[in-house]
Design an enzyme around this catalytic site. Structure first.
Site, PDB file in Angstrom:
ATOM      1  N   ARG A 242       0.845  -1.195   0.000  1.00 57.05           N
ATOM      2  CA  ARG A 242       0.000   0.000   0.000  1.00 57.05           C
ATOM      3  C   ARG A 242       0.882   1.247   0.000  1.00 57.05           C
ATOM      4  NH1 ARG A 242      -3.763  -2.401  -1.583  1.00 57.05           N
ATOM      5  NH2 ARG A 242      -5.804  -2.710  -0.625  1.00 57.05           N
ATOM      6  N   HIS A 290       0.205  -0.585  -9.985  1.00 56.80           N
ATOM      7  CA  HIS A 290      -0.626  -1.424  -9.115  1.00 56.80           C
ATOM      8  C   HIS A 290      -1.051  -2.712  -9.847  1.00 56.80           C
ATOM      9  CE1 HIS A 290      -3.667  -1.139  -5.547  1.00 56.80           C
ATOM     10  NE2 HIS A 290      -3.248  -2.373  -5.737  1.00 56.80           N
TER      11      HIS A 290
HETATM   12  P1  NDP Z   1      -1.629 -10.692   5.626  1.00 56.95           P
HETATM   13  O1  NDP Z   1      -2.759 -10.221   6.443  1.00 56.95           O
HETATM   14  O2  NDP Z   1      -1.554 -12.127   5.219  1.00 56.95           O
HETATM   15  O3  NDP Z   1      -0.247 -10.348   6.401  1.00 56.95           O
HETATM   16  C1  NDP Z   1      -0.012  -9.132   7.007  1.00 56.95           C
HETATM   17  C2  NDP Z   1       1.307  -9.207   7.770  1.00 56.95           C
HETATM   18  O4  NDP Z   1       1.610  -7.881   8.252  1.00 56.95           O
HETATM   19  C3  NDP Z   1       1.281 -10.131   8.989  1.00 56.95           C
HETATM   20  O5  NDP Z   1       2.482 -10.833   9.084  1.00 56.95           O
HETATM   21  C4  NDP Z   1       1.164  -9.140  10.160  1.00 56.95           C
HETATM   22  O6  NDP Z   1       1.727  -9.552  11.392  1.00 56.95           O
HETATM   23  C5  NDP Z   1       1.966  -7.985   9.628  1.00 56.95           C
HETATM   24  N1  NDP Z   1       1.650  -6.754  10.341  1.00 56.95           N
HETATM   25  C6  NDP Z   1       0.457  -6.129  10.467  1.00 56.95           C
HETATM   26  N2  NDP Z   1       0.568  -5.004  11.209  1.00 56.95           N
HETATM   27  C7  NDP Z   1       1.865  -4.929  11.574  1.00 56.95           C
HETATM   28  C8  NDP Z   1       2.612  -4.009  12.338  1.00 56.95           C
HETATM   29  N3  NDP Z   1       2.038  -2.951  12.910  1.00 56.95           N
HETATM   30  N4  NDP Z   1       3.946  -4.215  12.514  1.00 56.95           N
HETATM   31  C9  NDP Z   1       4.542  -5.315  11.956  1.00 56.95           C
HETATM   32  N5  NDP Z   1       3.875  -6.232  11.216  1.00 56.95           N
HETATM   33  C10 NDP Z   1       2.566  -6.046  11.029  1.00 56.95           C
HETATM   34  O7  NDP Z   1      -1.590  -9.745   4.354  1.00 56.95           O
HETATM   35  P2  NDP Z   1      -1.134 -10.052   2.847  1.00 56.95           P
HETATM   36  O8  NDP Z   1       0.261 -10.541   2.855  1.00 56.95           O
HETATM   37  O9  NDP Z   1      -2.169 -10.850   2.151  1.00 56.95           O
HETATM   38  O10 NDP Z   1      -1.207  -8.590   2.222  1.00 56.95           O
HETATM   39  C11 NDP Z   1      -0.565  -7.493   2.839  1.00 56.95           C
HETATM   40  C12 NDP Z   1      -1.166  -6.224   2.284  1.00 56.95           C
HETATM   41  O11 NDP Z   1      -0.795  -6.089   0.925  1.00 56.95           O
HETATM   42  C13 NDP Z   1      -2.709  -6.217   2.255  1.00 56.95           C
HETATM   43  O12 NDP Z   1      -3.238  -5.786   3.485  1.00 56.95           O
HETATM   44  C14 NDP Z   1      -3.014  -5.263   1.137  1.00 56.95           C
HETATM   45  O13 NDP Z   1      -3.176  -3.959   1.624  1.00 56.95           O
HETATM   46  C15 NDP Z   1      -1.783  -5.328   0.248  1.00 56.95           C
HETATM   47  N6  NDP Z   1      -2.078  -5.970  -1.046  1.00 56.95           N
HETATM   48  C16 NDP Z   1      -1.798  -5.281  -2.170  1.00 56.95           C
HETATM   49  C17 NDP Z   1      -2.047  -5.835  -3.403  1.00 56.95           C
HETATM   50  C18 NDP Z   1      -1.683  -5.113  -4.652  1.00 56.95           C
HETATM   51  O14 NDP Z   1      -2.233  -5.394  -5.702  1.00 56.95           O
HETATM   52  N7  NDP Z   1      -0.753  -4.184  -4.604  1.00 56.95           N
HETATM   53  C19 NDP Z   1      -2.675  -7.163  -3.541  1.00 56.95           C
HETATM   54  C20 NDP Z   1      -2.867  -7.836  -2.288  1.00 56.95           C
HETATM   55  C21 NDP Z   1      -2.595  -7.240  -1.087  1.00 56.95           C
HETATM   56  P3  NDP Z   1       1.152 -10.842  12.188  1.00 56.95           P
HETATM   57  O15 NDP Z   1       1.679 -12.009  11.415  1.00 56.95           O
HETATM   58  O16 NDP Z   1       1.783 -10.722  13.535  1.00 56.95           O
HETATM   59  O17 NDP Z   1      -0.335 -10.734  12.166  1.00 56.95           O
END
Ligand code: NDP
Length: 329
Positions: A242, A290
């Site tokens: 993002r 994107h």
């Molecule tokens: P997931 O929900 O599978 O993983 C998110 C990860 O981020 C988890 O490991 C989580 O930690 C970690 N996290 C969340 N908050 C924090 C924080 N404050 N500090 C450190 N780590 C944190 O998400 P995805 O991998 O599926 O996707 C990630 C993001 O990518 C999505 O939310 C979306 O916004 C974006 N995205 C973009 C796309 C594009 O086309 N550009 C397509 C798909 C997604 P924990 O393991 O401890 O919960």
């Protein structure tokens, strides 16, 4: 006695990018479910009061606001995206009797692939070679780049996308992999896990920093001037998650000062980037529009994910990709 019928209302624009023939599979996902796919927003709004479940893109999810009272029928809302930062209204977040699920899993391998593309293209001066080829110039553009092999990547976010990237970096390129999540925990492809409080001690170790985080109040602007200052001089930054995760003014300053070597951005704070944006002209920056997860394969995988969730809902099972309202992802 026969169980009650359920209605799933699917609201997406005509020719939606995840559409195509795959959508039709929803009709046979579970015998209890009648599935209506509606493109017209007014028609969707009219019918949403009859729905037990909704799959919808942003404007259709907004239209659910009218049917969120505890006595109403709606019990489950499934987004069409992995990120929920822009999809969910405050009303939907407040309606705790309605389960919210996002797509967790299917985009991960594609996100990882695009991150690797940007890492390699940056490190190996690929934009310069493309320009040179157009002008029929045979010239080596320096060998100062860090090969992926043997170097260190810091992956921020170790969920579906970050976890896939860790696997590819470790198994495919023999990289040292550092991984940041909210709570540090062991991961099969991560050499050293970090928790959210340890960002600034993780960054100086990495030749590549890749953002795979959701956009939440905790992660917004996580790559700010302090984080950029903590990065190893000459390191590369890649963002496939993002745009809001990066303070773009601070990134511009770091790139212009030569503090970091380059950036690969599939996402930016304004999407699409306006023509006059300064981002276009940042030094050593590759911008893709994107497209990290653009693929017909994704439609198939996403519809499979939705069908699984339809079955789980009908049978009272645990839904996949449940959004944690407090955490915001
Ligand atoms: P997931 O929900 O599978 O993983 C998110 C990860 O981020 C988890 O490991 C989580 O930690 C970690 N996290 C969340 N908050 C924090 C924080 N404050 N500090 C450190 N780590 C944190 O998400 P995805 O991998 O599926 O996707 C990630 C993001 O990518 C999505 O939310 C979306 O916004 C974006 N995205 C973009 C796309 C594009 O086309 N550009 C397509 C798909 C997604 P924990 O393991 O401890 O919960």
């Amino acid at each position: 006695m026969a169980e009650n019928k359920l209605l799933l209302l699917v609201g997406v624009p005509e020719n939606y990018r995840l559409g195509g023939p795959a959508f039709a599979r929803l009709h046979s996902a579970h015998p209890r479910f009648e599935v209506r796919i509606v493109h017209d927003l007014a028609a969707f709004t009219q019918q949403v009061g009859e729905a037990d479940a909704v799959i919808g893109s942003r404007p259709y999810l907004k239209a659910c606001s009218a049917v969120l009272q505890p006595g109403s029928r709606l019990r489950w809302v499934q987004t069409t995206t992995a990120g929920v930062d822009q999809a969910l209204t405050p009303e939907l977040l407040a309606a705790e009797h309605v389960a919210i699920t996002c797509i967790k899993g299917p985009p991960g391998p594609l996100m990882a692939e695009h991150a690797v593309l940007l890492m390699l293209a940056l490190a190996r001066h690929f934009p310069a070679y493309l320009k040179n080829q157009q002008q029929h110039i045979w010239r080596r553009e320096g060998q100062e780049w860090p090969p992926l092999h043997g170097h260190t990547v810091a992956i921020l976010g170790l969920g579906s996308s970050g976890g896939n990237l860790a696997r590819v970096c470790k198994a495919g390129f023999g990289m040292r992999v550092l991984g940041l999540s909210r709570t540090a925990r062991a991961h099969p492809h991560v050499d050293q896990p970090f928790d959210q409080s340890e960002l600034l001690s993780m960054l100086p170790q990495a030749d590549f920093v890749v953002l795979c985080l959701p956009n939440t109040p905790q992660t917004k602007g996580i790559i700010d001037a302090a984080a950029l200052a903590a990065m190893k001089p000459g390191a590369y930054l890649v963002n496939v998650a993002r745009g809001a995760l990066i303070d773009e003014a601070a990134l511009g300053a770091a790139l212009r000062a030569g503090k970091i070597a380059g950036a690969g951005l599939d996402v930016t704070s304004e999407d699409p980037i306006p023509k006059e944006s300064a981002l276009w002209d940042l030094p050593n920056t590759i911008i893709t529009p994107h497209v990290a997860v653009e693929s017909v394969k994704l439609s198939e995988a996403v519809v499979d994910f939705w069908c699984d969730n339809v079955r789980h809902f009908a049978q009272g099972g645990a839904l996949l990709g449940l959004v944690d309202r407090q955490a915001g992802y």
